[in-house]
Design a protein around this motif. Structure first.
Motif, short mmCIF file in Angstrom:
data_model
loop_
_atom_site.label_atom_id
_atom_site.label_comp_id
_atom_site.label_asym_id
_atom_site.label_seq_id
_atom_site.Cartn_x
_atom_site.Cartn_y
_atom_site.Cartn_z
N PRO A 24 4.81 -19.71 -6.46
CA PRO A 24 4.92 -19.69 -7.92
C PRO A 24 3.57 -19.63 -8.60
N THR A 75 1.54 -21.93 -13.90
CA THR A 75 2.29 -22.63 -14.94
C THR A 75 3.48 -23.40 -14.36
N VAL A 76 3.96 -23.00 -13.20
CA VAL A 76 5.03 -23.71 -12.52
C VAL A 76 4.46 -24.66 -11.47
N PRO A 107 3.03 -28.31 -12.93
CA PRO A 107 4.07 -29.33 -13.16
C PRO A 107 4.71 -29.81 -11.86
N PHE A 108 4.88 -28.90 -10.90
CA PHE A 108 5.47 -29.28 -9.61
C PHE A 108 4.58 -30.30 -8.90
N ILE A 128 4.94 -33.66 -10.48
CA ILE A 128 6.20 -34.30 -10.08
C ILE A 128 6.06 -34.91 -8.69
N MET A 148 13.93 -33.39 -10.02
CA MET A 148 13.17 -32.88 -11.16
C MET A 148 12.67 -31.46 -10.94
N ALA A 149 12.41 -31.10 -9.70
CA ALA A 149 11.83 -29.77 -9.43
C ALA A 149 12.89 -28.75 -9.03
N GLY A 183 15.38 -27.43 -10.52
CA GLY A 183 15.71 -26.40 -11.49
C GLY A 183 14.51 -25.66 -12.06
N MET A 184 13.33 -25.88 -11.50
CA MET A 184 12.12 -25.26 -12.04
C MET A 184 11.87 -23.85 -11.51
N GLY A 185 12.59 -23.48 -10.48
CA GLY A 185 12.35 -22.18 -9.88
C GLY A 185 11.13 -22.14 -8.99
N VAL A 186 10.69 -23.31 -8.53
CA VAL A 186 9.51 -23.36 -7.66
C VAL A 186 9.81 -22.68 -6.33
#
Length: 256
Positions: free
Chosen positions: A3, A6-7, A10-11, A14, A36-37, A39-42
């Protein structure tokens, strides 16, 4: 695919939060990161699970350094004797259950875990004497079975250990070591199947320096909570785990 920044940032944050929480309580890394991660698309759930396992191994190695005198190795043996075979059994049992039967079991399990957490969060005093060795095998077996079936192995062991008349460092050490055993077994199994891809390796490598720092911070600067407050926190998180088991089932029935 790795990723973008920007992704990824945050990952990593977390993961750091999950590592710190696990260092001070002995559990919670997988729940925080996957919850938490996810649904982030990581990455895919399978990739995230593999990254969490590798992160857990590094966290455990740093967290347990210099704390071996807190660990009751006999209790570790009893719990591992229950956890490992039951983890495999849980996967097998889930394969044989129908979707409706698995949903009912998951819902009932979530209710029991949530009820236990609520009950003992209000009365966090530990037992007056250490439970028998068979109970550690039993709760280890339950933890492994639940982990194999639903991917949440912690609640029975958290529930059992936080009720014991042990110090918090002893409880944390036991939970972290058991988590390391499960993480190592999973990593070796996935690696033997050739499923530790480049995305797993890169994501893990990016996180590991911060994982080590977060673990050291958790050891040196734990939250200023009393033993009773830490027990309340542990049982409150059990309630969240129970709800996390129930919610997907309830939403599934609601959307039918």
């Amino acid at each position: 695919m790795i990723p973008g920044i920007t992704v990824l940032v945050p990952f990593i944050l977390i993961v750091v939060a999950g590592v710190y929480f696990q260092t001070v309580t002995g559990f919670g890394l997988s729940m925080i990161v996957m919850g938490m991660a996810g649904g982030m698309g990581v990455a895919s759930v399978a990739t995230l699970a593999s990254v969490v396992s590798i992160v857990a191994l590094v966290n455990s190695a740093v967290a347990l350094r210099g704390t071996h005198h807190h660990i009751n190795w006999r209790l570790i043996g009893y719990m591992v004797a229950g956890v490992l075979p039951a983890s495999v059994l849980g996967v097998i049992v889930l394969d044989f259950l129908s979707d409706s039967a698995a949903d009912i079991i998951q819902l009932l399990l979530g209710l029991v875990i949530a009820y236990g957490g609520i009950n003992f969060a209000w009365r966090p005093k530990p037992l007056t004497s250490l439970s028998g060795r068979a109970s550690f095998v039993y709760y280890g077996f339950l933890g492994g079975l639940i982990g194999g079936m639903f991917g949440i192995p912690g609640p029975p062991l958290i529930f059992h250990l936080y009720r014991q008349p042990m110090t918090l460092p002893q409880i944390r050490g036991l939970l972290i070591f058991i988590n390391a055993v499960v993480a190592l077994a999973r990593t070796l199994f996935v690696g033997a199947q050739g499923q530790l891809g480049m995305d797993v390796i890169v994501l893990s490598a990016v996180c590991l320096p911060m994982v080590a720092i977060a673990t050291v911070l958790g050891k040196r600067f734990p939250p200023p909570l009393s033993a009773d407050a830490m027990r309340r926190l542990a049982f409150a998180v059990l309630v969240i785990m129970g709800m996390a088991l129930m919610l997907p089932v309830l939403l599934g029935y609601w959307n039918r």
